[in-house]
Design an enzyme around this catalytic site. Structure first.
Site, PDB file in Angstrom:
ATOM      1  CD  GLU A  56      -1.335  -2.256   2.124  1.00 57.07           C
ATOM      2  OE1 GLU A  56      -2.213  -2.908   2.965  1.00 57.07           O
ATOM      3  OE2 GLU A  56      -0.159  -2.571   2.079  1.00 57.07           O
ATOM      4  CB  CYS A 115      -1.077  -0.198   5.584  1.00 56.74           C
ATOM      5  SG  CYS A 115       0.737  -0.501   5.135  1.00 56.74           S
ATOM      6  CB  ALA A 182      15.526 -24.333 -15.702  1.00 62.50           C
ATOM      7  NE  ARG A 207      20.213 -21.588  -6.137  1.00 66.02           N
ATOM      8  CZ  ARG A 207      21.265 -21.854  -7.078  1.00 66.02           C
ATOM      9  NH1 ARG A 207      22.456 -21.103  -7.010  1.00 66.02           N
ATOM     10  NH2 ARG A 207      21.213 -22.874  -7.907  1.00 66.02           N
TER      11      ARG A 207
END
Length: 336
Positions: A56, A115, A182, A207
């Site tokens: 926000e 917030c 991958a 990581r």
């Protein structure tokens, strides 16, 4: 404002949040949008790291900069300074602004200020919210806004909001474990670099937030990896090498990363002592860890050829939680 405009804005908020999924550990990933009274998206923000400004705050900062022309806090990442500056200088600029937030604005002040109190003080009267905050210490922001005469509308894309929160909810009690791999378009996963530089940097950022990585013994013996977070200048996680035999060359780089524990074990008991765990490997590792994995993360490179190995005989159906297309396709998934 109509429902279609709120959903459109919330979709932008979700896309922003997914950019930082798991990177905010131990906080949840959150996205936020500021929009005009006719539904036009003015700014988009996301929580990027634990201890940093909430979604926000980034959205409000950028909306203020755009609407006022004042660039004084345009690149600021100091939560307290942004809060204080907006309270002092907003001059009623947010009077006709609404917000869409994937998670109920926080009520409490911890590492960063509340917030909900900032939104209230800026005079924003309507906030669309996907999911209630499950953290008792931070919940109640909607109550603060409602008590001040605002309107909080819950349940906008609620199912998507709950999916986004799954890791955060789990690592409160048990490890959240995800499997990463991958591949090329032909499914091959071996023989050289596969994913793009941007994707590899994303892996290193993950990581850096994980406290444990799990890899197979053959991966260590053949690839001689480092498994650190050097591309983002981050701390390397501990490593569990899943192997039935301790037959490793101790000159392999991963054994020499400072402040890291390296375990060699034929079981996955070590996972119990960690909160966020990444598993890397191929088909054999995917099968061996199937009962532990909550989510799956796949990077698909627009390449064909060069490789010979695939995930093999693994059979699984996934639900796509989020997909991003850049120079690679990035898929967050879980089992159906």
């Amino acid at each position: 404002m109509n429902t279609e405009a709120a959903i459109h804005a919330m979709t932008h908020a979700f896309n922003a949040a997914w950019e930082y999924q798991l990177l905010t550990f131990p906080n949840p990933a959150v996205g936020a949008v500021c929009m005009s009274d006719n539904g036009t998206v003015i700014s988009v923000g996301a929580h990027k790291r634990s201890g940093g400004p909430h979604a926000e705050v980034y959205a409000l900062r950028d909306a203020y900069t755009l609407l006022s022309g004042d660039t004084s806090i345009g690149g600021c990442d100091d939560s307290h300074r942004i809060h204080d500056y907006l309270r002092t200088h907003h001059n009623g600029i947010f009077h006709l602004i609404s917000m869409a937030v994937t998670l109920e604005p926080c009520s409490h002040s911890g590492k960063t200020p509340s917030c909900a109190l900032l939104i209230r003080d800026l005079g924003i009267k309507r906030v669309y919210i996907s999911a209630k905050d499950p953290n008792p210490a931070a919940a109640g922001g909607a109550g603060i806004l409602n008590d001040a005469g605002g309107e909080c509308i819950f349940g906008v894309l609620e199912e998507e909001g709950q999916k986004l929160l799954e890791p955060f909810l789990q690592w409160q009690h048990t490890p959240f474990v995800f499997f990463k791999w991958a591949q090329r378009l032909d499914g091959t996963i071996d023989n050289g670099v596969i994913s793009s530089a941007m994707s590899r940097e994303h892996v290193h950022a993950l990581r850096e937030r994980c406290d444990l990585m799990v890899v197979g013994g053959n991966t260590v013996r053949c690839d001689r990896p480092t498994l650190d977070a050097r591309l983002v200048g981050g701390k390397a996680p501990d490593v569990l090498i899943y192997s039935h035999a301790d037959t490793f060359d101790r000159t392999i780089p991963l054994f020499h990363v400072p402040d890291r524990n390296v375990f060699i074990d034929s079981s996955f008991e070590k996972l119990r002592g960690y909160s966020l765990v990444m598993i890397e490997g191929g088909g054999a590792m995917m099968e061996a860890t199937a009962e532990f994995c909550d989510w799956y993360l796949c990077y698909i490179a627009p390449k064909i050829g060069k490789g010979s190995q695939t995930l093999g005989a693994v059979t699984e159906e996934f639900e796509v939680l989020h997909a991003k297309i850049t120079d690679n396709i990035i898929l967050w998934m879980k089992k159906k």
